[in-house]
Design a protein around this motif. Structure first.
Motif, PDB file in Angstrom:
ATOM      1  N   ARG A 114       0.858  -1.196   0.000  1.00 39.47           N
ATOM      2  CA  ARG A 114       0.000   0.000   0.000  1.00 39.47           C
ATOM      3  C   ARG A 114       0.885   1.234   0.000  1.00 39.47           C
ATOM      4  N   GLY A 115       1.927   1.182   0.794  1.00 38.87           N
ATOM      5  CA  GLY A 115       2.884   2.271   0.888  1.00 38.87           C
ATOM      6  C   GLY A 115       2.404   3.396   1.787  1.00 38.87           C
ATOM      7  N   GLY A 138      -1.305   4.721   1.273  1.00 35.61           N
ATOM      8  CA  GLY A 138      -1.959   4.318   0.039  1.00 35.61           C
ATOM      9  C   GLY A 138      -3.282   3.630   0.332  1.00 35.61           C
ATOM     10  N   GLY A 139      -4.161   3.600  -0.662  1.00 36.75           N
ATOM     11  CA  GLY A 139      -5.492   3.053  -0.453  1.00 36.75           C
ATOM     12  C   GLY A 139      -5.620   1.566  -0.673  1.00 36.75           C
ATOM     13  N   VAL A 140      -4.823   0.990  -1.552  1.00 39.63           N
ATOM     14  CA  VAL A 140      -4.971  -0.430  -1.889  1.00 39.63           C
ATOM     15  C   VAL A 140      -3.603  -1.112  -1.935  1.00 39.63           C
ATOM     16  N   GLU A 141      -3.608  -2.429  -1.724  1.00 39.59           N
ATOM     17  CA  GLU A 141      -2.365  -3.198  -1.810  1.00 39.59           C
ATOM     18  C   GLU A 141      -1.735  -3.024  -3.183  1.00 39.59           C
ATOM     19  N   GLY A 142      -0.420  -2.912  -3.201  1.00 37.57           N
ATOM     20  CA  GLY A 142       0.309  -2.779  -4.453  1.00 37.57           C
ATOM     21  C   GLY A 142       0.366  -1.373  -5.007  1.00 37.57           C
ATOM     22  N   GLU A 143      -0.295  -0.415  -4.357  1.00 37.14           N
ATOM     23  CA  GLU A 143      -0.296   0.967  -4.852  1.00 37.14           C
ATOM     24  C   GLU A 143       1.093   1.591  -4.783  1.00 37.14           C
ATOM     25  N   GLY A 144       1.835   1.240  -3.746  1.00 32.34           N
ATOM     26  CA  GLY A 144       3.199   1.761  -3.623  1.00 32.34           C
ATOM     27  C   GLY A 144       3.269   3.250  -3.330  1.00 32.34           C
ATOM     28  N   MET A 145       2.346   3.748  -2.529  1.00 30.64           N
ATOM     29  CA  MET A 145       2.363   5.163  -2.151  1.00 30.64           C
ATOM     30  C   MET A 145       3.772   5.549  -1.699  1.00 30.64           C
TER      31      MET A 145
END
Length: 149
Positions: A114-115, A138-145
């Motif tokens: 999510r980051g 970040g809002g969702v898994e894998g977003e990588g904020m």
């Protein structure tokens, strides 16, 4: 050509201790006048300020090393950013003041990718970096904020 800027090496900064594979310097942020520097590494970040001496100058550590939490993974510090905080309507060219300087440190791998971006402010009284506000996540898994700050 006299119109070119004169660039001078002020010093060299190396990683600390046994951090040979810590990617020290994988990210950095330098303020406009070169007074404040933040260096990111794998799992941590470190800030420095430029101490001006009569015949020499050097970058010295500013406060504690900021270490990510276990949940941040090794990507904590992969991107760092800083901005100069002006105090009491002081001009941008006035002497640098370390107190209340702020930095942002990314952690793109946090919580299954999510980051998040963590914000810190320097306390001159305590000589440490303290969390300044709630992390931006970040809002969702894998977003990588935080891959870019």
């Amino acid at each position: 050509n006299s119109s070119r800027p004169n660039i001078e090496l002020v010093g060299e900064i190396y990683s600390e201790g046994d951090d040979n594979d810590g990617m020290f310097g994988q990210s950095l942020s330098l303020d406009l006048l070169g007074n404040f520097l933040v260096i990111g590494a794998k799992g941590y970040a470190r800030a420095y300020w430029l101490r001006m001496l009569p015949f020499d100058s050097e970058y010295v550590p500013a406060g504690n090393k900021i270490v990510g939490e276990e949940s941040d993974g090794e990507e904590f510090g992969s991107v760092v950013a800083s901005g100069r905080v002006l105090h009491h309507n002081v001009c941008a060219g006035c002497p640098f003041v370390l107190d209340k300087q702020r930095i942002a440190i990314s952690s793109p791998a946090y919580d299954n990718g999510r980051g998040r971006v963590l914000l810190y402010q320097y306390s001159e009284d305590e000589e440490i970096w303290q969390p300044f506000a709630s992390p931006i996540e970040g809002g969702v898994e894998g977003e990588g904020m935080g891959r870019d700050v």
